[in-house]
Scaffold this motif. Structure first.
Motif, short mmCIF file in Angstrom:
data_model
loop_
_atom_site.label_atom_id
_atom_site.label_comp_id
_atom_site.label_asym_id
_atom_site.label_seq_id
_atom_site.Cartn_x
_atom_site.Cartn_y
_atom_site.Cartn_z
N ALA A 1 15.00 -12.51 1.82
CA ALA A 1 15.14 -12.29 3.56
C ALA A 1 15.83 -12.77 4.68
N GLN B 1 4.40 -5.39 -0.01
CA GLN B 1 5.00 -5.11 1.51
C GLN B 1 6.23 -5.75 0.97
N LYS C 1 8.50 -6.59 2.71
CA LYS C 1 9.05 -7.63 4.09
C LYS C 1 8.56 -8.60 3.96
N ALA D 1 5.71 -13.30 7.74
CA ALA D 1 7.41 -11.19 7.50
C ALA D 1 8.70 -12.68 8.75
N ASP E 1 9.06 -10.44 14.68
CA ASP E 1 8.94 -9.01 15.03
C ASP E 1 9.17 -8.37 14.08
N SER E 2 8.60 -8.35 12.99
CA SER E 2 8.74 -7.29 11.79
C SER E 2 7.24 -6.17 11.62
N LEU F 1 2.88 -5.16 9.22
CA LEU F 1 2.85 -6.02 8.53
C LEU F 1 1.74 -7.36 8.59
N HIS F 2 2.33 -7.98 9.97
CA HIS F 2 1.57 -8.57 10.33
C HIS F 2 -0.62 -8.43 9.90
#
Length: 464
Positions: free
Chosen positions: A252, A346, A348, A391, A394-395, A399-400
């Protein structure tokens, strides 16, 4: 807020009041997990007990939202007034009774450095990472490399006293209020603003063998047998190990796909020769092992994870830590499967997802006689299973949400006999249940809280 500003300006120096437009604001308000930052309208950094006492008295009579920040790897924030404790940085070593009295606003790296300079033969059961805050880390238990021999930081034999400022403005050493001192031993930071701790210091080896041994995923089969064997057979409190499931290239951070792998962080306070030839010979001989271990000082051991600080405020990091009784082959395999599945579903999440098993001796959680001896009742276990998801900031909300659920379900997916009461208060997230974590001590903790903070003005990560 303008009325509040005017009130505190009458007794605080200008450099104790930090506005969002100033250079000091970021340093004194930064959180570890980016999504928990609440953009405080004002940061106040009291430099004296008197300033802090006056500040809390005023806040006690207002409805201004506030929080108390120690400065470590927690994520305390507020949309109102953030109190930074970083000015409380005293350090006094007393050789006659082998104690240190330390300001609670420091990081453990500050204490390691000062001990090395002032009392080089001694160490304190503090933390395993230098960026952990003295205040938050101690009040929520406190685990160090020395814990297998001497117990947790907040155990009665280690945390001898604590200086605290109550919401009323009263300044006292908690030993004058035994119930309050009991609550502070793992019960968290909701009772007042702790400014100093008096801790036991121990003569301790200063040349330690430590470092990472990294392995490809193909080593899982052998590690799943040998790590539990080490956990079962090692009885030396000066020898310990961490087992990791991790991204071998930190994809990442470099913009590349993850390479799931395995690692052990070894620790042998008997020195490098003993570590290489006896304690961890087996780990070095596993095919594919990449050895980065060497002899180093105790301070340098704690600095091994300092690279993690580059992720501060950059990741939506969330964690859970569960005390477990044994480490088994099945557990090792399940943790790696959970890790691989998380990144497969996922990719990310590679920024903040990991597995860590801290292999310890039974003394770490069993140096007190009873679960009622400390505010946080010590779980009946030996090792720590720590899991993290997250992650890059600001992903995106979806996703959060996935990361939150993945972490909330993780322990029950991996452990056959998971109990929420075995979670540690240090890594508190929304799915944790504080009433079960503090168990039979909840009512007594509530009584102390009501007595010292009757207006319930101090909010911590959890509410009892």
């Amino acid at each position: 807020m303008n009325t509040f500003r005017a009130a505190i300006s009458s007794f605080l120096d200008t450099d104790e009041i930090i506005e969002p437009s100033t250079a000091e604001y970021h340093k004194n308000s930064q959180v570890w997990a980016s999504h928990k930052f609440k953009h405080p309208q004002l940061v106040v950094r009291p430099k004296s007990l008197e300033s802090l006492s006056n500040l809390l008295k005023i806040l006690n009579d207002t409805d201004v939202d506030f929080a108390i920040r120690g400065g470590g790897c927690g994520s305390v924030s507020t949309p109102g007034v953030l109190i930074s404790m970083s000015a409380f940085d005293d350090f006094v070593f007393t050789k006659e009774d082998e104690t240190v009295t330390i300001g609670a606003g420091q990081l453990w790296r500050d204490i390691d450095q000062k001990l090395e300079e002032i009392a080089p033969e001694y160490s304190v059961p503090g933390a395993r990472c230098t960026y952990v805050g003295v205040g938050g880390g101690t009040l929520q238990g406190g685990v160090s490399w020395m814990s297998s021999e001497y117990g947790l930081t907040s155990d009665p034999q280690n945390m001898l006293d604590a200086q605290i400022v109550l919401m009323s403005g009263e300044i006292l050493w908690a030993s004058t209020d035994p119930d309050l001192l009991w609550a502070l031993r793992g019960g968290g930071g909701a009772f007042g603003a702790v400014t100093a701790f008096k801790l036991r210091a121990y003569k301790y080896p200063q040349k330690v063998y430590s470092g990472m041994i990294l392995y490809p995923g193909e080593a899982l089969e052998e590690l799943s047998k040998k790590v539990p064997h080490f956990a079962d057979t090692n009885t030396d409190p000066k020898v310990a190990m961490h087992f990791y499931c991790l991204d071998m290239i930190q994809g990442a951070l470099v913009g590349k796909p993850s390479v799931p792998g395995l690692a052990v962080l070894v620790y042998d306070a008997h020195g490098e020769e003993h570590g290489r030839k006896e304690a961890f010979k087996w780990a070095l001989e596993i095919p594919g092992a990449m050895d980065t271990t060497k002899g180093m000082s105790y301070k340098e051991v704690n600095e091994l994870n300092d690279a993690m600080e580059q992720t501060r405020a950059q990741i939506t990091m969330m964690m859970t830590a569960v005390v477990i009784p044994v480490v088994t082959e099945d557990l090792i395999k399940k943790t790696f499967k959970w890790y691989e599945d998380s990144l497969a579903q996922q990719p990310k999440l590679n920024a903040g997802t990991f597995v860590l098993i801290e292999l310890m001796q039974k003394e770490a959680f069993n140096s007190v006689k009873s679960r009622k001896d400390t505010g946080w009742p010590r779980p009946n276990g030996r090792h720590i299973l720590q899991l993290g998801t997250g992650a890059l900031k600001d992903s995106g909300e979806e996703l959060h949400k996935f990361a939150v659920k993945r972490l909330a379900d993780a322990a029950s997916e991996i452990l056959d006999d998971y109990k929420t009461g075995d979670c540690m208060p240090r890594d508190f997230e929304g799915h944790h249940e504080p009433e079960k974590i503090f168990g039979e001590n909840v009512e007594r903790l509530r009584a102390v809280k009501k007595r010292v903070d009757p207006n319930n003005r101090i909010r911590a990560a959890y509410t009892l």
